[in-house]
Scaffold this motif. Structure first.
Motif, short mmCIF file in Angstrom:
data_model
loop_
_atom_site.label_atom_id
_atom_site.label_comp_id
_atom_site.label_asym_id
_atom_site.label_seq_id
_atom_site.Cartn_x
_atom_site.Cartn_y
_atom_site.Cartn_z
N PHE A 157 0.29 6.77 -0.48
CA PHE A 157 -0.61 7.37 0.12
C PHE A 157 -1.56 8.15 -0.88
O PHE A 157 -2.86 7.89 -1.02
CB PHE A 157 0.00 8.34 1.13
N CYS A 158 -0.99 8.89 -1.66
CA CYS A 158 -1.77 9.59 -2.73
C CYS A 158 -2.35 8.71 -3.94
O CYS A 158 -3.16 9.01 -4.38
CB CYS A 158 -0.85 10.83 -3.32
N GLY A 159 -1.44 7.70 -3.94
CA GLY A 159 -1.71 6.99 -5.23
C GLY A 159 -2.85 5.98 -4.96
O GLY A 159 -3.33 5.34 -6.02
N ARG A 160 -3.47 5.80 -4.04
CA ARG A 160 -4.69 5.15 -3.54
C ARG A 160 -5.62 5.78 -4.49
O ARG A 160 -6.58 5.08 -4.96
CB ARG A 160 -4.94 5.29 -2.31
N CYS A 161 -5.76 6.96 -4.67
CA CYS A 161 -6.74 7.62 -5.73
C CYS A 161 -6.05 7.87 -7.19
O CYS A 161 -6.68 7.51 -8.14
CB CYS A 161 -7.43 8.88 -5.13
N HIS A 162 -4.90 8.40 -6.87
CA HIS A 162 -4.19 8.72 -8.15
C HIS A 162 -3.48 7.54 -8.84
O HIS A 162 -2.29 7.82 -8.73
CB HIS A 162 -3.43 10.17 -8.03
N VAL A 163 -4.09 6.56 -9.16
CA VAL A 163 -3.44 5.48 -9.65
C VAL A 163 -2.56 5.49 -10.70
O VAL A 163 -1.20 5.11 -10.89
CB VAL A 163 -4.64 4.24 -9.88
N GLY A 164 -3.07 6.03 -11.78
CA GLY A 164 -2.34 6.23 -13.14
C GLY A 164 -0.88 6.92 -12.77
O GLY A 164 -0.02 6.73 -13.23
N LEU A 200 -5.77 7.04 9.54
CA LEU A 200 -4.26 6.81 9.02
C LEU A 200 -3.33 7.64 9.66
O LEU A 200 -2.23 7.51 9.70
CB LEU A 200 -4.13 6.62 7.64
N GLY A 201 -3.69 8.77 9.84
CA GLY A 201 -2.82 9.82 10.62
C GLY A 201 -1.91 10.50 9.21
O GLY A 201 -2.39 10.43 7.91
N VAL A 202 -0.88 10.97 9.77
CA VAL A 202 0.35 11.61 8.84
C VAL A 202 0.95 10.47 8.12
O VAL A 202 1.64 9.61 8.71
CB VAL A 202 1.12 12.39 9.51
N PRO A 203 1.00 10.20 6.76
CA PRO A 203 1.91 9.15 6.24
C PRO A 203 3.42 9.43 6.44
O PRO A 203 3.86 10.63 6.42
CB PRO A 203 1.65 9.24 4.70
N LYS A 204 4.29 8.35 6.32
CA LYS A 204 5.67 8.72 6.59
C LYS A 204 6.10 9.23 5.23
O LYS A 204 5.46 8.88 4.18
CB LYS A 204 6.67 7.51 6.79
N GLU A 205 7.26 9.95 5.21
CA GLU A 205 7.67 10.57 3.99
C GLU A 205 7.72 9.87 2.77
O GLU A 205 7.35 9.84 1.65
CB GLU A 205 8.98 11.48 4.02
N ASN A 206 8.24 8.49 2.97
CA ASN A 206 8.58 7.38 1.95
C ASN A 206 7.29 6.73 1.54
O ASN A 206 7.07 6.06 0.56
CB ASN A 206 9.43 6.46 2.11
N ALA A 207 6.17 6.93 2.49
CA ALA A 207 4.87 6.40 1.99
C ALA A 207 3.98 7.05 1.26
O ALA A 207 3.00 6.59 0.79
CB ALA A 207 4.29 5.99 3.36
N ILE A 208 4.42 8.44 1.08
CA ILE A 208 3.58 9.39 0.38
C ILE A 208 2.85 9.15 -0.88
O ILE A 208 1.78 9.04 -1.29
CB ILE A 208 4.24 10.92 0.48
N PRO A 209 3.92 8.57 -1.78
CA PRO A 209 3.50 8.01 -3.13
C PRO A 209 2.11 7.38 -3.04
O PRO A 209 1.19 7.36 -3.84
CB PRO A 209 4.67 7.64 -3.79
#
Lengths: 139, 367, 270
Positions: free
Chosen positions: C100-107, C89-98
């Motif tokens: 990106f992290c939210g794939r695991c940190h769903v809650g 996936l490489g580096v996420p765009k800034e607005n895609a960060i939530p």
């Protein structure tokens, strides 16, 4: 007091101690070797059969932690531990997908508890249950 | 009481029980100046029996399988009623056994009891010492904790520095390149079958030699402390006018065992985790080396010695030489004098040696 | 002597590991062996290499989450490590960060999306990295809420209220964590309690991302009840320990009495 009397007295005292010691050894030994099942109090939870509709899941407390009863479309029932095998969060039921989902790290399980994706290392443990006279007894 | 007498008489007329008692117990006379250090052997025998019994009990619930070993030990400690007691007895018993073994050997050393004609007593005792050390090493792996796994990795690894065959030997010990399920299999077999049987056998040999040669008299409290045996012919060292083993010294043995058990219970109930670092309760993980792993207290000196030498092979060789020297001590130290104060060189070397051992252990503990 | 984990293979590490090395091995020593991301990037200078060093001190590294856990790709195949076909996936765009992290940190993502942080108008919305940083992400604590950090965008007032609302529960969680660790270090099976605490703490922390004082206060009672239950279980362990000590004292008295009697008995033969 003569030597013989003294010996007799000491022997009685030692005999008493030996009896206490023997009891102190035999009791733990007996408990240690007794069948485990009879010692662990089996907690049971009863749920009326009508309480869980088809395609839904009913969460309840069982043996000090969360458990869930799933009513599959078609009628089959399954009782599972609701504790995620990854870190111990409580899984959520997603009715639209008919899946379990853990909000902590996104682990997904089928309605039977098998891991679909995410970090969980093991499936959700199944719990024993029985249905009789319209009452489901888990445990 | 008379029923006991009748049973005794019944036995006596058939197998001569009275004669055995007369010869081996009441008529078995020990030196009149015998001291408390002579009861260490009895304590060891008692502790060994305790280890055998608690070990057998642990076998009821222990599962020697890499996937299940840790869980089964956790269950013994938490779920099985009094499982904690049985396991703690086994753990504290093993440490106690090593400690008393040291006391036993030191008393033999300082009283010069290893000297001729008792070279074989010393040698069989020394083999017992090595067997007990092997028991502690193999037993350490069985709970399959982080501590078990990495301690075994390190100890088996040190064999690898032996020239030519070292690497193969490591693999042979482990049953594979790395410590893993095959290692558990062989260590389990060694710990519960091979080594205890070997210890039982050597205890038999040790006691046979003791009875055959006769017990040595302490060199204290008598004018003549030199060894009188010249090697001319077999001679049983009797102690006419000495104190009978039964009931006198047996009572002393039992007293010593009771005192030892008081210390044992003090540790067991008031500092139960003294021999358990944190890693002992974390399941083995071959991908995660724990930060600080220290060997048991009785291996700390070896551990520190290995660290001191620039090359492992030298460190290991030094220890090998030291062990060989101790094993063959009766053949090296052949002077007839037995009183420690009349053997200044011996006294200097042995006290120095003990100081070095204690110093290295403390250093190893805090390093 | 410190081993450099990246440079050694697992086999070599374990085979050469001796008591000498053992004392200084870092917690995650053998993990990165054979991981091509770490091997390559670890040696690169500047922007391409820094993330490896930062990651080493992170909670992800401590829990065995590697580069591919977030960035995808194949850590076992150097030729195709960064191939999109292998999920890179490489580096996420800034607005895609939530997301990106939210794939695991769903809650956490759910709560964040409901927060004023996520719904703020304008270009520069704060996201996960704004407060938690990226590769050197550490175990979350209340220290993340501070005047310097929050003050970059707005006044500290609300943030302070949130921090104060969370402080009591946070301290309790920390204390309970300590108590559990103490019992675990003594061989007590605390896995059940550890899980309950983790779940409770996670729920509390997730909700905090809504950045709503009322929600936190409302949830405090629930988490406190859970903490009460855990503390109660720990209290039972303490009581059991006390009982064992009484039995132990009795056992010691009995054997000492036996020793004294045996010694007296022996003296009758002198």
């Amino acid at each position: 007091m003569g030597v013989d009397d003294r010996r007799k007295f000491l022997a009685y005292c030692l005999g008493g101690i030996a009896a206490v010691a023997a009891a102190g050894i035999i009791y733990p030994l007996f408990r240690y070797l007794s069948p485990l099942s009879s010692q662990l109090e089996s907690s049971k939870v009863t749920i009326p059969e009508g309480a869980v509709r088809e395609g839904e899941a009913n969460f309840f407390q069982y043996a000090g932690s969360a458990a869930v009863l799933v009513h599959h479309p078609g009628g089959a029932l399954v009782a599972l531990s609701a504790v995620c095998t990854h870190m111990g969060c409580i899984v959520q039921w997603q009715k639209d997908r008919q899946e379990f989902f853990c909000p902590c790290h996104g682990g997904r399980y089928t309605s039977d508890g098998a891991v679909i994706s995410g970090p969980p290392p093991r499936p959700l443990p199944k719990l024993p249950f029985a249905v009789a006279n319209g009452i489901i007894t888990v445990g | 009481m008379s029923i006991m007498r009748r049973i005794f008489r019944w036995l006596d007329v058939r197998i001569g029980a009275g004669e055995i008692i007369e010869k081996e117990l009441t008529g078995y006379l020990l030196p009149p100046n015998i001291n408390i250090w002579y009861s260490m052997g009895s304590i060891l025998l008692f502790l060994f029996a305790l280890q055998v019994v608690t070990g057998m009990l642990l076998l009821v619930y222990y599962v020697p399988d890499a996937d299940k070993a840790f869980t089964s030990v956790t269950a013994i400690m938490n779920r099985v009623p009094f499982g904690w007691l049985i396991r703690l007895c086994h753990v504290i018993g093993s440490n106690m056994m090593v400690l008393i073994l040291f006391f036993h050997m030191l008393s033999v050393l300082f009283m010069g009891s290893y000297k001729k004609p008792r070279e074989l007593n010393w040698l069989s005792g020394f083999i017992l010492f090595l067997l007990v050390m092997s028991l502690t090493l193999t037993g350490y792996l069985l709970p399959w904790s982080q501590l078990s796994f990495w301690a075994t990795t390190v100890t088996t690894n040190s064999v690898g520095v032996i020239p030519f065959v070292g690497q193969y030997l490591v693999e042979f010990l482990r049953g594979g390149v790395l410590v893993g399920p095959p290692t558990l299999g062989r260590f389990f077999a060694l710990h519960v079958a091979v080594l205890p049987a070997a210890v039982a056998l050597m205890v038999g040999v040790h006691l046979f030699l003791l009875k055959r040669v006769g017990i040595s008299a302490p060199p204290f409290g008598c004018a003549e402390t030199k060894n009188t045996w010249q090697g001319e012919s077999y001679r049983y060292e009797a102690h006419p006018g000495g104190i009978p083993f039964f009931p006198d010294y047996l009572l002393q043995d039992l007293t010593s065992i009771a005192v030892c058990m008081a210390c044992f219970f003090a540790l067991l109930f008031f500092d139960p985790s003294i021999f358990f670092p944190k890693d002992a309760f974390i399941p083995a993980d071959q991908f995660r080396t724990p930060e600080h792993i220290k060997p048991e207290w009785y291996f700390l000196a070896n551990y520190q010695t290995l660290k001191l030498f620039p090359s492992e092979i030298i460190g290991l060789a030094v220890q090998g030489v030291a062990i060989l020297f101790l094993a063959l001590l009766p053949f090296i130290d052949r002077g007839a004098e037995r009183h420690p104060l009349k053997r200044p060189l011996f006294l200097l070397l042995s006290i120095g040696g003990i100081m070095v051992w204690i110093g290295l252990s403390i250093w190893g503990h805090y390093s | 002597m410190i081993l450099s984990p990246g440079k050694r293979t697992l086999e070599k590490l374990i085979l050469t590991c001796t008591f000498l090395f053992m004392t200084a091995c870092p917690v995650v020593a053998a993990d990165t062996a054979g991981n091509v991301c770490v091997q390559c990037h670890g040696t690169l200078p500047g922007r391409l290499g820094e993330p490896v060093a930062q990651w080493r001190g992170s909670i992800h590294a401590a829990n065995g989450i590697f580069c591919n856990g977030c960035h995808g790709g194949d850590p076992n195949d150097s030729a195709n490590a960064m191939s999109p076909a292998r999920g890179f996936l490489g580096v996420p765009k800034e607005n895609a960060i939530p997301a990106f992290c939210g794939r695991c940190h769903v809650g956490v993502l759910q709560s964040y999306q409901a927060s004023a942080h996520a719904t703020a108008q304008g270009k520069e919305k704060p996201h996960c990295v704004t407060c938690h940083s990226n590769h050197h992400v550490v175990k979350a604590s209340l220290d993340l809420i501070n005047e310097k950090s929050c003050g970059r965008c707005h006044s500290y007032d609300v943030a302070r209220q949130i921090k104060e609302a969370m402080a009591g529960v946070e301290t309790r969680i920390g204390m309970t964590e300590q108590r559990i660790a103490t019992f675990k270090g003594k061989g007590t099976d605390t896995s059940r309690l550890e899980q309950r605490l983790f779940a409770g703490r996670n729920r509390f922390h997730s909700l905090a991302h809504v950045v709503d004082v009322n929600l936190i206060t409302k949830n405090t009672a629930e988490i406190n009840a859970e903490l009460d239950a855990i503390d109660g279980a720990l209290e039972d362990f303490s009581k059991l320990e006390g009982k064992k000590k009484i039995i132990g004292a009795a056992a010691i008295v009995i054997v000492l009495a036996a020793a004294a009697l045996l010694a007296m008995y022996r003296r009758t033969y002198d």
